[in-house]
Design an enzyme around this catalytic site. Sequence first.
Site, short mmCIF file in Angstrom:
data_model
loop_
_atom_site.label_atom_id
_atom_site.label_comp_id
_atom_site.label_asym_id
_atom_site.label_seq_id
_atom_site.Cartn_x
_atom_site.Cartn_y
_atom_site.Cartn_z
CG HIS A 84 12.96 -16.86 -8.49
ND1 HIS A 84 12.90 -18.20 -8.78
CD2 HIS A 84 11.72 -16.38 -8.74
CE1 HIS A 84 11.68 -18.49 -9.21
NE2 HIS A 84 10.95 -17.41 -9.18
CE LYS B 91 10.73 -10.86 -11.20
NZ LYS B 91 10.05 -10.91 -12.52
CD GLU C 59 4.54 -11.49 -10.10
OE1 GLU C 59 5.45 -11.33 -10.93
OE2 GLU C 59 4.60 -12.33 -9.18
CG ASP D 140 7.49 -8.69 -12.26
OD1 ASP D 140 8.48 -7.94 -12.15
OD2 ASP D 140 7.56 -9.82 -12.79
CB SER E 63 8.07 -12.96 -18.69
OG SER E 63 8.12 -13.04 -17.29
CG ASP F 295 3.86 -13.82 -12.50
OD1 ASP F 295 3.18 -12.93 -13.05
OD2 ASP F 295 5.08 -13.95 -12.68
CD GLU G 206 10.14 -19.06 -12.22
OE1 GLU G 206 9.15 -19.16 -11.47
OE2 GLU G 206 10.50 -17.99 -12.74
CG HIS H 138 8.57 -18.99 -16.57
ND1 HIS H 138 8.28 -18.57 -15.29
CD2 HIS H 138 9.30 -17.99 -17.13
CE1 HIS H 138 8.81 -17.36 -15.11
NE2 HIS H 138 9.42 -17.00 -16.21
CE LYS I 71 7.58 -14.12 -8.73
NZ LYS I 71 6.66 -14.23 -9.87
CD GLU J 185 6.06 -17.31 -11.43
OE1 GLU J 185 5.84 -17.17 -10.22
OE2 GLU J 185 6.99 -16.73 -12.01
#
Length: 434
Positions: A371, A343, A293, A318, A40, A245, A210, A158, A394, A167
């Site tokens: 990550h 990131k 997030e 983000d 994403s 997230d 993840e 994900h 994270k 997440e």
Amino acid sequence: MSIEKIWAREILDSRGNPTVEVDLYTAKGLFRAAVPSGASTGIYEALELRDGDKQRYLGKGVLKAVDHINSTIAPALISSGLSVVEQEKLDNLMLELDGTENKSKFGANAILGVSLAVCKAGAAERELPLYRHIAQLAGNSDLILPVPAFNVINGGSHAGNKLAMQEFMILPVGAESFRDAMRLGAEVYHTLKGVIKDKYGKDATNVGDEGGFAPNILENSEALELVKEAIDKAGYTEKIVIGMDVAASEFYRDGKYDLDFKSPTDPSRYITGDQLGALYQDFVRDYPVVSIEDPFDQDDWAAWSKFTANVGIQIVGDDLTVTNPKRIERAVEEKACNCLLLKVNQIGSVTEAIQACKLAQENGWGVMVSHRSGETEDTFIADLVVGLCTGQIKTGAPCRSERLAKYNQLMRIEEELGDEARFAGHNFRNPSVL
């Protein structure tokens, strides 16, 4: 110590997609770095150069980026005579050679691979652990072990389930040390596996990109309920809080939000930013949610500012900020969020990542190092989070080797620091008070 040789190659990431790996040689030896990649991705991120040749890796090859390193970047850096400890000068030289605002000539994946390798070589040249070298580059005298945010339930882009939000994380803020936080996280993760298996069957314990579980549930509150139940069952109600997230840009449709975006399109079910904000308020009221997030789309600035003004929790940018100083400055101005997700591959060089972190911290924000969903065995971000003293990281669930590589490195760093080791704990949003 100047650079003797740089060689790049194409390797595969944790999703089986090509990525860039760089070997950099000095008189001290070989220094290797690999570049992560996201699923994403924010539209304002620095450009990740892919080959686009559908006959090869479905168009996702990175031979062009590799060639830019081997043919152009390597000769330029070697002939510059600059030492590997001159991180900023070497990064700036690459930026000048690229000449574009979003690194689209060479690709951020090319520039970052070299930048990371330079940083590792610089640490060796100074005879320092990487985290201390990074702390020096950032002008930090402190070293802080972060609170890990373990992604234990995966949804969104994900996972193959219906869950819209990407997440659901657990943060062991009440742990006594980083090692203790790992134990708490792993115990809750295994407890959660049992809870999900009992409710939905063994199939539901398959994991996403993840390492988090991806049960086929639709309601986001159901995911929160599962996490809360696992925390309580493991006996850590007082020690573990929840983070999310949402990655809302992934389900933003025509100015509204579609919480069932993986089903056929039906505009009648779309909700407004205000309605989505009210849903988050319910989550914060009913569950120990302390961090959200990307609650809204990357361009829905008004919704961000309104929500951040109305809640007392951590709101992380983000896709909104993409580790980019210009976007961070606007977010500060509009009071859109209060924490930066850092990131390294969104901005594309170590120097710029440090600058973005400092900019956020100077404006009173928290910073969470992150990550990407497509990861490698490279552990650079573990040293980065300690050196930058951000207090939170994270990097997935306590599952899948490319995730554990980072967490295990953090345990080694904590052990190496001995009595000097300080764990962010409840101060994860502002570890400088420690």
